[in-house]
Scaffold this motif. Structure first.
Motif, PDB file in Angstrom:
ATOM      1  N   GLU A   1       0.834  -1.206   0.000  1.00 19.21           N
ATOM      2  CA  GLU A   1       0.000   0.000   0.000  1.00 19.21           C
ATOM      3  C   GLU A   1       0.871   1.259   0.000  1.00 19.21           C
ATOM      4  O   GLU A   1       0.630   2.204  -0.760  1.00 19.21           O
ATOM      5  CB  GLU A   1      -0.929   0.009   1.218  1.00 19.21           C
ATOM      6  CG  GLU A   1      -1.859   1.220   1.243  1.00 19.21           C
ATOM      7  CD  GLU A   1      -2.750   1.248   2.472  1.00 19.21           C
ATOM      8  OE1 GLU A   1      -3.592   2.173   2.569  1.00 19.21           O
ATOM      9  OE2 GLU A   1      -2.621   0.360   3.348  1.00 19.21           O
TER      10      GLU A   1
ATOM     11  N   GLN B   1       1.437   4.060  -3.069  1.00 20.21           N
ATOM     12  CA  GLN B   1       1.127   5.450  -2.731  1.00 20.21           C
ATOM     13  C   GLN B   1       2.334   6.353  -2.971  1.00 20.21           C
ATOM     14  O   GLN B   1       2.213   7.433  -3.572  1.00 20.21           O
ATOM     15  CB  GLN B   1       0.678   5.528  -1.270  1.00 20.21           C
ATOM     16  CG  GLN B   1      -0.069   6.808  -0.923  1.00 20.21           C
ATOM     17  CD  GLN B   1      -0.601   6.747   0.510  1.00 20.21           C
ATOM     18  OE1 GLN B   1       0.131   6.985   1.459  1.00 20.21           O
ATOM     19  NE2 GLN B   1      -1.881   6.427   0.658  1.00 20.21           N
TER      20      GLN B   1
ATOM     21  N   ARG C   1      -8.053  16.473  -3.901  1.00 18.75           N
ATOM     22  CA  ARG C   1      -9.010  16.307  -2.808  1.00 18.75           C
ATOM     23  C   ARG C   1     -10.439  16.515  -3.294  1.00 18.75           C
ATOM     24  O   ARG C   1     -10.749  17.491  -3.969  1.00 18.75           O
ATOM     25  CB  ARG C   1      -8.697  17.294  -1.684  1.00 18.75           C
ATOM     26  CG  ARG C   1      -7.447  16.936  -0.901  1.00 18.75           C
ATOM     27  CD  ARG C   1      -7.230  17.879   0.259  1.00 18.75           C
ATOM     28  NE  ARG C   1      -5.996  17.581   0.973  1.00 18.75           N
ATOM     29  CZ  ARG C   1      -5.495  18.322   1.932  1.00 18.75           C
ATOM     30  NH1 ARG C   1      -6.132  19.419   2.312  1.00 18.75           N
ATOM     31  NH2 ARG C   1      -4.368  17.987   2.521  1.00 18.75           N
TER      32      ARG C   1
ATOM     33  N   PHE D   1     -12.958   8.759  -0.800  1.00 22.95           N
ATOM     34  CA  PHE D   1     -12.265   8.346   0.413  1.00 22.95           C
ATOM     35  C   PHE D   1     -10.752   8.485   0.250  1.00 22.95           C
ATOM     36  O   PHE D   1     -10.170   7.997  -0.707  1.00 22.95           O
ATOM     37  CB  PHE D   1     -12.641   6.899   0.744  1.00 22.95           C
ATOM     38  CG  PHE D   1     -11.995   6.355   1.985  1.00 22.95           C
ATOM     39  CD1 PHE D   1     -12.257   6.919   3.225  1.00 22.95           C
ATOM     40  CD2 PHE D   1     -11.126   5.279   1.910  1.00 22.95           C
ATOM     41  CE1 PHE D   1     -11.673   6.408   4.380  1.00 22.95           C
ATOM     42  CE2 PHE D   1     -10.536   4.761   3.058  1.00 22.95           C
ATOM     43  CZ  PHE D   1     -10.810   5.338   4.291  1.00 22.95           C
ATOM     44  N   GLN D   2     -10.122   9.167   1.187  1.00 25.97           N
ATOM     45  CA  GLN D   2      -8.669   9.351   1.254  1.00 25.97           C
ATOM     46  C   GLN D   2      -8.087  10.065   0.018  1.00 25.97           C
ATOM     47  O   GLN D   2      -6.894   9.930  -0.262  1.00 25.97           O
ATOM     48  CB  GLN D   2      -7.963   8.002   1.474  1.00 25.97           C
ATOM     49  CG  GLN D   2      -8.245   7.401   2.846  1.00 25.97           C
ATOM     50  CD  GLN D   2      -7.458   6.134   3.113  1.00 25.97           C
ATOM     51  OE1 GLN D   2      -7.025   5.444   2.203  1.00 25.97           O
ATOM     52  NE2 GLN D   2      -7.271   5.816   4.393  1.00 25.97           N
ATOM     53  N   SER D   3      -8.904  10.798  -0.705  1.00 26.96           N
ATOM     54  CA  SER D   3      -8.388  11.528  -1.865  1.00 26.96           C
ATOM     55  C   SER D   3      -7.393  12.593  -1.416  1.00 26.96           C
ATOM     56  O   SER D   3      -7.479  13.128  -0.312  1.00 26.96           O
ATOM     57  CB  SER D   3      -9.539  12.172  -2.651  1.00 26.96           C
ATOM     58  OG  SER D   3     -10.300  13.040  -1.833  1.00 26.96           O
ATOM     59  N   SER D   4      -6.429  12.880  -2.278  1.00 24.13           N
ATOM     60  CA  SER D   4      -5.323  13.752  -1.889  1.00 24.13           C
ATOM     61  C   SER D   4      -4.800  14.521  -3.093  1.00 24.13           C
ATOM     62  O   SER D   4      -4.858  14.037  -4.228  1.00 24.13           O
ATOM     63  CB  SER D   4      -4.192  12.906  -1.291  1.00 24.13           C
ATOM     64  OG  SER D   4      -3.034  13.683  -1.063  1.00 24.13           O
TER      65      SER D   4
ATOM     66  N   VAL E   1      -5.562   8.184  -6.029  1.00 26.04           N
ATOM     67  CA  VAL E   1      -6.153   7.085  -5.260  1.00 26.04           C
ATOM     68  C   VAL E   1      -7.200   6.376  -6.130  1.00 26.04           C
ATOM     69  O   VAL E   1      -7.879   7.017  -6.941  1.00 26.04           O
ATOM     70  CB  VAL E   1      -6.826   7.584  -3.953  1.00 26.04           C
ATOM     71  CG1 VAL E   1      -5.812   8.275  -3.056  1.00 26.04           C
ATOM     72  CG2 VAL E   1      -8.010   8.508  -4.247  1.00 26.04           C
TER      73      VAL E   1
END
Length: 359
Positions: A149, A153, A179, A184-187, A192
């Motif tokens: 993971e 990433q 974002r 979920f958990q977007s950055s 993602v």
């Protein structure tokens, strides 16, 4: 600003070896146009990862005595590619904080694309993704405790620093970068996976790339992105991208192909509208781009086959459609579209899964 979670802090062992990885190109359905900071997106984007248009990179590494500078040779299709070395040097400089072991080795980078170099398909996304994935495979050899993971990433994080859209070529079929409150958990730092069930109609979705113009773009993407800083419609566009990503996410779940078509085509035209209304303004579409768009609209209306188009920052047209309609769509391309393609060239691709290490 340094992202501490990705700074390598383990020991560096002196070893030699070879790593080969591949990474595909991707096509954004919700476009990002405009950057801030160091390769950060002004708005979130969503893309389909491709399967066949990819870069294969072989990274040979051997320890060297001095660790003050970068040392590498670069080959493309087996031939020295010195004119591309400054871009790799810049990339290494950007990621050195996170990969301090880069100065401990001499690298020989051999890279090739599965699509023709002069095809008009940007190879920066697949190229930087493949190289970043190789680097992370090396990092895992240096520190075997790294979990997959984290590897994926950080590979996406590194790829972004080489080419923004490259971060969407690392893992999974549908990727979000930037974002977004519903992902979920977007950055902004890495791509993602969308991580919502993909409706059956979008599995094995086809992308036939119609090569309208194989030449170099008149305006680089970097220049185009920078022109969004003082763009009169920038804030409205960024808001629209958030809305369209929410709506497209829903379409991909429930299989609403008609709504999918509206969003994807609107996004493509909006991207080019931003170019045409910046200052200075520019047009990357060609007359044959418009001929193809009108032909697709006519074909869709006549046959009710849900084919649609999207565009990248150039003249080429991506035709998107369900796998079950492939035979009929290819007949249409060969009878009515191929004459608008440079030298009659087009490439058949489909939705893919991301980077991988090769034996």
């Amino acid at each position: 600003m340094i992202t501490e979670q990705f700074v390598y802090k383990s020991s560096i062992s002196q070893q030699s070896g070879s790593i080969t990885c591949s990474a595909p190109s991707n096509i954004a359905l919700v476009k990002y146009w405009g950057k801030r900071g160091e390769q950060l997106p002004a708005n979130p984007s969503l893309s389909f990862t491709l399967q066949h248009c990819k870069t294969i990179t072989k990274l040979d590494y051997s320890p060297k005595t001095s660790s003050d500078t970068f040392s590498f040779d670069l080959f493309f299709d087996g031939k020295p590619k010195d004119d591309f070395k400054p871009k790799i040097e810049q990339f290494f400089q950007r990621i050195l904080t996170y990969c301090p072991y880069l100065t401990s080795f001499h690298f020989t980078i051999n890279t090739q694309n599965t699509f023709p170099h002069s095809s008009g398909i940007a190879s920066s996304a697949s190229g930087m993704a493949a190289l970043s994935f190789c680097i992370m495979q090396l990092e895992k050899l240096l520190n075997p405790s790294i979990v997959d993971e984290f590897l994926y990433q950080k590979a996406s994080f590194l790829a972004r620093l080489g080419s923004g859209s490259a971060c969407r070529s690392i893992k999974d079929s549908v990727v979000v970068w930037g974002r977004h409150q519903e992902v979920f958990q977007s950055s902004d730092l890495y791509g993602v996976p969308l991580n919502t069930p993909l409706h059956e109609v979008f599995k094995n979705y086809q992308d036939t790339i119609l090569l309208v113009d194989k030449g170099e773009k008149q305006v680089s993407s970097t220049v185009g992105h920078n022109l969004m800083h003082n763009h009169p419609y920038a804030e409205t566009r960024f808001f629209q991208a958030h809305q369209n990503l929410s709506a497209l996410k829903l379409c991909l779940q429930n299989g609403n192909v008609q709504e999918f078509i509206k969003i994807v085509e609107s996004e493509a035209l909006t991207l080019h509208a931003m170019m045409m209304t910046s200052m200075p303004y520019f047009i990357l579409m060609k007359p044959n781009t418009l001929h193809i768009i009108n032909a697709i609209w006519q074909f869709r209306e006549t046959t009710q086959i849900p084919v649609c188009f999207t565009l990248d920052a150039g003249a080429n047209v991506h035709m998107l459609y369900p796998e079950k309609d492939k035979e009929v769509v290819l007949q249409f391309i060969n009878s009515e579209i191929v004459g608008y393609c440079q030298n009659g060239h087009y490439i058949c691709d489909e939705i893919g899964f991301g980077a991988q290490r090769l034996a």
